[in-house]
Design a protein around this motif. Structure first.
Motif, PDB file in Angstrom:
ATOM      1  N   VAL A  41      -2.450  11.896   7.397  1.00 16.47           N
ATOM      2  CA  VAL A  41      -1.398  10.898   7.584  1.00 16.47           C
ATOM      3  C   VAL A  41      -0.160  11.532   8.214  1.00 16.47           C
ATOM      4  O   VAL A  41       0.412  11.012   9.181  1.00 16.47           O
ATOM      5  N   THR A  42       0.265  12.670   7.665  1.00 13.49           N
ATOM      6  CA  THR A  42       1.486  13.314   8.144  1.00 13.49           C
ATOM      7  C   THR A  42       1.329  13.808   9.570  1.00 13.49           C
ATOM      8  O   THR A  42       2.265  13.705  10.385  1.00 13.49           O
ATOM      9  N   ASP A 137      11.906  -0.812   9.801  1.00 10.54           N
ATOM     10  CA  ASP A 137      10.941  -0.627  10.895  1.00 10.54           C
ATOM     11  C   ASP A 137      10.127   0.648  10.690  1.00 10.54           C
ATOM     12  O   ASP A 137       8.902   0.652  10.854  1.00 10.54           O
ATOM     13  N   GLU A 138      10.801   1.744  10.316  1.00 14.55           N
ATOM     14  CA  GLU A 138      10.106   3.010  10.096  1.00 14.55           C
ATOM     15  C   GLU A 138       9.181   2.906   8.883  1.00 14.55           C
ATOM     16  O   GLU A 138       8.051   3.407   8.910  1.00 14.55           O
ATOM     17  N   PHE A 139       9.663   2.256   7.844  1.00 14.14           N
ATOM     18  CA  PHE A 139       8.849   2.036   6.643  1.00 14.14           C
ATOM     19  C   PHE A 139       7.583   1.267   7.002  1.00 14.14           C
ATOM     20  O   PHE A 139       6.472   1.628   6.588  1.00 14.14           O
ATOM     21  N   ASP A 140       7.722   0.200   7.779  1.00  8.76           N
ATOM     22  CA  ASP A 140       6.572  -0.631   8.138  1.00  8.76           C
ATOM     23  C   ASP A 140       5.580   0.133   9.019  1.00  8.76           C
ATOM     24  O   ASP A 140       4.360   0.004   8.844  1.00  8.76           O
ATOM     25  N   ARG A 141       6.084   0.922   9.948  1.00  7.20           N
ATOM     26  CA  ARG A 141       5.188   1.663  10.844  1.00  7.20           C
ATOM     27  C   ARG A 141       4.402   2.736  10.092  1.00  7.20           C
ATOM     28  O   ARG A 141       3.215   2.930  10.326  1.00  7.20           O
ATOM     29  N   VAL A 142       5.077   3.433   9.193  1.00  6.49           N
ATOM     30  CA  VAL A 142       4.373   4.414   8.362  1.00  6.49           C
ATOM     31  C   VAL A 142       3.343   3.707   7.485  1.00  6.49           C
ATOM     32  O   VAL A 142       2.212   4.161   7.318  1.00  6.49           O
ATOM     33  N   GLY A 143       3.732   2.550   6.936  1.00  7.80           N
ATOM     34  CA  GLY A 143       2.803   1.773   6.111  1.00  7.80           C
ATOM     35  C   GLY A 143       1.584   1.317   6.880  1.00  7.80           C
ATOM     36  O   GLY A 143       0.465   1.341   6.356  1.00  7.80           O
ATOM     37  N   ASP A 144       1.772   0.911   8.137  1.00 11.20           N
ATOM     38  CA  ASP A 144       0.639   0.492   8.958  1.00 11.20           C
ATOM     39  C   ASP A 144      -0.336   1.655   9.186  1.00 11.20           C
ATOM     40  O   ASP A 144      -1.558   1.473   9.163  1.00 11.20           O
ATOM     41  N   LEU A 145       0.201   2.850   9.399  1.00 15.48           N
ATOM     42  CA  LEU A 145      -0.655   4.029   9.551  1.00 15.48           C
ATOM     43  C   LEU A 145      -1.441   4.293   8.272  1.00 15.48           C
ATOM     44  O   LEU A 145      -2.633   4.624   8.312  1.00 15.48           O
ATOM     45  N   LEU A 179      -3.490  -1.335  -1.241  1.00 14.80           N
ATOM     46  CA  LEU A 179      -2.388  -0.609  -0.625  1.00 14.80           C
ATOM     47  C   LEU A 179      -1.337  -1.567  -0.082  1.00 14.80           C
ATOM     48  O   LEU A 179      -0.139  -1.306  -0.175  1.00 14.80           O
ATOM     49  N   GLU A 180      -1.776  -2.682   0.467  1.00 15.38           N
ATOM     50  CA  GLU A 180      -0.829  -3.672   0.988  1.00 15.38           C
ATOM     51  C   GLU A 180       0.108  -4.160  -0.126  1.00 15.38           C
ATOM     52  O   GLU A 180       1.324  -4.231   0.054  1.00 15.38           O
ATOM     53  N   ARG A 181      -0.458  -4.514  -1.283  1.00 16.91           N
ATOM     54  CA  ARG A 181       0.370  -4.984  -2.393  1.00 16.91           C
ATOM     55  C   ARG A 181       1.274  -3.866  -2.915  1.00 16.91           C
ATOM     56  O   ARG A 181       2.429  -4.105  -3.275  1.00 16.91           O
ATOM     57  N   ALA A 182       0.734  -2.658  -2.967  1.00 16.57           N
ATOM     58  CA  ALA A 182       1.531  -1.518  -3.432  1.00 16.57           C
ATOM     59  C   ALA A 182       2.705  -1.266  -2.490  1.00 16.57           C
ATOM     60  O   ALA A 182       3.830  -0.981  -2.937  1.00 16.57           O
ATOM     61  N   ARG A 183       2.460  -1.390  -1.183  1.00 18.53           N
ATOM     62  CA  ARG A 183       3.527  -1.165  -0.215  1.00 18.53           C
ATOM     63  C   ARG A 183       4.625  -2.220  -0.349  1.00 18.53           C
ATOM     64  O   ARG A 183       5.808  -1.904  -0.301  1.00 18.53           O
TER      65      ARG A 183
END
Length: 227
Positions: A41-42, A137-145, A179-183
């Motif tokens: 991921v990183t 925006d950064e949170f969402d992009r990392v979450g999508d990955l 993961l979606e709900r957790a995010r």
């Protein structure tokens, strides 16, 4: 440009620490299983940063580094201090023969997303002098990955046809976590913690409750399915 290179070095530093950790752990160790997933991921986030795929590279790098530091601190705490409650199930069960690699991976994701990410958002806001909304925006992009990689992890680590006797309960168990709900819950928790920053006693209690709840979910995900 010099400032961007400084931040990039910080990302490279946490990647280097994860690679060093990977080299010291047995392949089947539960922490090693999660570490390999998180390293992937990183590295992917780092490639997105290098490719200018984040609108605000400085914000993305800060969030990524603060996020990774939470995990690395938890691993370091295991050797001395008591680690956060969310990580204890994985550390305690990491060598249990009845826990499958996919369970280890998702338990680590649960701890890191459910607890560490909320605190990392607050850490990043303090470092950058911004509000959580400016990092969305950064949170969402990392979450999508993370979502795309979680799908790959499930495919790669799901037992094959020869292990169908454990695949059925495993499918049932892991279907109870998303993961979606957790995010979504993490973003709400991050905003709540930011709003509570001037009420340290309340913020501490909220963090402790969040830590305990995420740890409870992790213990469920690590239910042994075979001896």
């Amino acid at each position: 440009m010099a400032q961007c290179e400084q931040f990039t070095t910080a990302v490279d530093a946490v990647i280097s620490r994860m690679r060093a950790l990977d080299a010291t752990l047995p392949e089947r160790d539960g922490v090693a299983v999660f570490n390999r997933v998180y390293l992937t991921v990183t590295e992917e986030v780092d490639r997105h940063i290098d490719g200018a795929r984040f609108p605000d590279a400085r914000a993305a790098i800060t969030l990524d580094v603060r996020f990774a530091e939470r995990y690395l601190a938890a691993v370091a705490a295991e050797d001395g201090r008591r680690p956060p409650a969310c990580w204890r199930p994985l550390f305690q069960m990491r060598r249990h023969p009845g826990v499958r690699p996919l369970q280890f991976a998702l338990a680590g994701i649960n701890a890191h997303i459910g607890h560490d990410l909320a605190l990392a958002v607050v850490d990043a806001c303090r470092s950058l002098g911004c509000e959580p909304g400016e990092l969305e925006d950064e949170f969402d992009r990392v979450g999508d990955l993370l979502v795309s990689l979680e799908e790959r992890v499930r495919e790669d680590l799901m037992p094959g046809p020869d292990l169908l006797q454990i695949a059925d309960p495993l499918t049932h168990l892991l279907g109870s976590w998303s993961l979606e709900r957790a995010r979504d819950a993490t973003w709400a928790a991050a905003r709540a913690l930011w709003a509570l920053r001037r009420l340290p006693d309340v913020a501490e209690e909220f963090t402790e409750r969040l830590d305990a709840a995420v740890g409870f979910a992790g213990r469920m995900l690590l239910t042994p399915l075979a001896d």
